[in-house]
Enzyme design. Sequence first.
Site, PDB file in Angstrom:
ATOM      1  CD  GLN A  78      -3.107   0.972   2.047  1.00 32.38           C
ATOM      2  OE1 GLN A  78      -3.248  -0.011   2.760  1.00 32.38           O
ATOM      3  NE2 GLN A  78      -3.945   1.988   2.082  1.00 32.38           N
ATOM      4  CG  PHE A  79       1.186   3.776  -3.610  1.00 32.90           C
ATOM      5  CD1 PHE A  79       1.061   5.147  -3.746  1.00 32.90           C
ATOM      6  CD2 PHE A  79       0.239   2.959  -4.219  1.00 32.90           C
ATOM      7  CE1 PHE A  79       0.021   5.704  -4.479  1.00 32.90           C
ATOM      8  CE2 PHE A  79      -0.798   3.495  -4.945  1.00 32.90           C
ATOM      9  CZ  PHE A  79      -0.915   4.874  -5.074  1.00 32.90           C
ATOM     10  CB  THR A  80      -2.036   5.344  -0.031  1.00 28.94           C
ATOM     11  OG1 THR A  80      -2.528   4.191   0.647  1.00 28.94           O
ATOM     12  CG2 THR A  80      -2.461   5.317  -1.492  1.00 28.94           C
TER      13      THR A  80
END
Length: 150
Positions: A78-80
């Site tokens: 999850q890059f966010t």
Amino acid sequence: MRAIVQRVSKASVTVDGEVISKIDNGLLILLGIEDADEQEDLEWLSRKIVNLRIFNDSEGVMNQSLIENGGNVIVVSQFTLHASTKKGNRPSYIKAAKPVVAIPLYEKFVTQMEQDLGQKVGTGIFGADMKVELVNDGPVTIAIDTKNKE
């Protein structure tokens, strides 16, 4: 690396209508990777997570680790998690590692978790549009950042 660790009574990851990972009692880990992350970060983070004493013992006290509890794990990229919201209303993801860096580290992290835990770990599909469902048990949710070990 940043991880959001959630104790769950069940969790699943679905891609294109197909369930690709599903667990009961255990942990759902959302994992964010940045360019500065290295092997040392993933080894430390994996050991920290599998040894967190966040499962109830026979007295109902959070005193057991994932290893002692025998729970399962799903790790979802999850890059966010590396969103910067300092300026304006549109988050910036400049600190999040690009796939060429993030994919190998994500895969190494999953392998490290499997070694540290002694069992297979469920995953999402890197970069896919995933539907993640969970029942947070407790709720217990812990944020861990390898660059800010507190």
